[in-house]
Design a protein around this motif. Structure first.
Motif, short mmCIF file in Angstrom:
data_model
loop_
_atom_site.label_atom_id
_atom_site.label_comp_id
_atom_site.label_asym_id
_atom_site.label_seq_id
_atom_site.Cartn_x
_atom_site.Cartn_y
_atom_site.Cartn_z
N VAL A 75 1.06 -1.22 0.26
CA VAL A 75 -0.38 0.10 -0.03
C VAL A 75 0.79 0.88 0.31
CG1 VAL A 75 -1.68 1.11 1.18
CG2 VAL A 75 -1.74 -1.00 1.61
N GLY A 76 0.63 1.78 -1.06
CA GLY A 76 1.76 3.27 -1.31
C GLY A 76 1.04 5.07 -0.49
N ARG A 77 1.35 5.23 0.01
CA ARG A 77 1.24 6.41 0.56
C ARG A 77 0.02 6.55 1.49
NH1 ARG A 77 1.54 8.79 -5.68
NH2 ARG A 77 3.17 9.05 -6.71
N ASN A 78 0.53 5.97 2.26
CA ASN A 78 -0.65 5.00 2.93
C ASN A 78 -0.69 6.05 4.88
OD1 ASN A 78 -2.91 4.23 3.68
ND2 ASN A 78 -2.50 2.95 5.18
N TYR A 79 -0.30 7.52 4.70
CA TYR A 79 0.63 7.76 5.51
C TYR A 79 0.35 9.57 5.04
CZ TYR A 79 1.27 4.42 8.59
OH TYR A 79 1.78 3.62 10.32
N SER A 80 -0.17 10.74 5.15
CA SER A 80 -0.33 11.86 4.87
C SER A 80 1.46 11.97 4.46
CB SER A 80 -1.73 12.70 5.38
OG SER A 80 -1.72 13.09 6.57
N GLU A 81 1.03 12.57 5.72
CA GLU A 81 3.11 13.22 5.57
C GLU A 81 4.22 12.75 4.71
OE1 GLU A 81 3.89 13.79 9.65
OE2 GLU A 81 2.32 15.23 10.43
N HIS A 82 3.98 11.42 4.82
CA HIS A 82 4.49 10.65 3.60
C HIS A 82 4.40 11.40 2.07
CE1 HIS A 82 6.95 7.92 1.20
NE2 HIS A 82 6.09 7.24 1.13
N ALA A 83 2.71 10.96 2.12
CA ALA A 83 2.67 11.85 0.87
C ALA A 83 3.22 12.98 0.27
CB ALA A 83 1.75 11.24 0.94
N ALA A 84 3.23 13.95 0.90
CA ALA A 84 3.24 14.89 1.85
C ALA A 84 4.71 15.47 0.90
CB ALA A 84 3.47 16.38 2.75
N GLU A 85 5.54 14.82 1.37
CA GLU A 85 7.71 15.10 1.78
C GLU A 85 7.85 14.63 0.30
OE1 GLU A 85 9.68 12.55 4.41
OE2 GLU A 85 8.20 10.14 3.75
N LEU A 86 6.75 13.33 -0.04
CA LEU A 86 7.18 13.25 -1.47
C LEU A 86 6.45 14.14 -2.72
CD1 LEU A 86 8.12 9.68 -1.66
CD2 LEU A 86 9.72 10.92 -1.28
N GLY A 87 5.91 15.40 -2.03
CA GLY A 87 5.55 16.37 -3.30
C GLY A 87 4.21 15.21 -4.45
#
Length: 276
Positions: A75-87
């Motif tokens: 499952v990719g990008r399942n934490y909002s802060e992780h999604a944000a850190e990669l733009g």
């Protein structure tokens, strides 16, 4: 209760139940292999080895990955802060991808950085281990009946290749890119149950320095939702592995590094890093 898989002194793969003794995890008694690990199961049932079992700390054993999946559904990008850190934007539905079973790596073994990549990242994750065949799990069904337990995964990623390819098969699927273990914490028999509302923490350390800290309470798509979503399109088999996503703080590794992923209630997955 937990279990591990290890290579015995006679070179035979074995399973053992694991308990904590004096602050350390010990293999305390033999266990028959799970049904999907047929070769090891036959040895266990027929007791073909003359080697007697002796309790031992996990650190003294040659550990193997404790899972034998037919597929690894990530499952990719399942934490909002992780999604944000990669733009990236937070996905509206679970963003799924597959790692091949050939990417599995045992605890303590070395992650090999491919020569084609200039950046290989760690991504510490809690992973679900499937215990019962399931398809189209209903909205009112208790998903616990399909979960054997939980383990730890490092979703190693060749970040530059992931971005250049536009899809994630190569960037995520290299041999050694799915360290898993060191144990499986069994559902209903251990201190870990993220479905009961108690948060499970995920911490990643690089050379002893904390790089990631997250909690399952921050998952965008929780575990029960993920299992219903995934089984709506594919059948999950016993032993299948579902890493649930990584918190923010991902970053690059270098040859010579040591990376540790710790999940509360499970243990610590430790691997070295080396050049291919």
């Amino acid at each position: 209760m937990k279990y591990c898989k290890y290579l015995s002194h006679s070179g035979v793969a074995r399973y053992a139940f694991v308990e904590r003794q004096d602050g350390e995890l010990w293999a305390v008694r033999p266990m028959v292999a799970p049904e999907e690990d047929l070769a090891t199961r036959l040895i266990s049932l027929e007791d073909q080895s003359t080697e007697a079992f002796a309790a031992a700390p996990l650190g003294s054993l040659s550990l193997l990955s404790p899972v034998t999946p037919s597929k690894i559904v990530c499952v990719g990008r399942n934490y909002s802060e992780h999604a944000a850190e990669l733009g990236n934007e937070v996905p509206k539905e679970p963003l799924l991808f597959l790692k091949p079973p050939s990417s599995l790596l045992a605890p303590g073994k070395s992650i090999r950085m491919p020569a084609l990549s200039k950046r290989v990242d760690y991504e510490g994750e809690l992973a679900i281990v499937i215990g019962k065949r399931c398809r189209n799990i209903g909205p009112e069904e208790d998903v616990r009946q399909y979960i054997r337990g939980y383990t730890i995964v490092n979703d190693v990623t060749a970040r530059d290749i992931q971005k250049s390819d536009g899809q994630w098969t190569r960037g995520k699927g290299w041999d050694t890119f799915c360290p898993a273990g060191p144990v499986v914490a069994l559902t209903g028999h251990d201190e870990i149950d993220p479905l009961d509302g108690e948060p499970v923490t995920v911490t990643t350390r690089l050379n002893g320095v904390v790089k990631q800290e997250g909690s399952t309470k921050d998952l965008i798509f929780p575990i029960d939702f993920l299992l219903r979503y995934i089984t709506a399109f594919t059948t999950l088999e016993p032993g299948d592995l579902i890493p649930t996503g990584t918190p923010s703080g991902v970053g690059p590794m270098q040859p010579g590094d040591t990376v540790e992923v710790e999940v509360s209630g499970v243990g610590i997955l430790r691997n070295l890093v080396e050049a291919e």
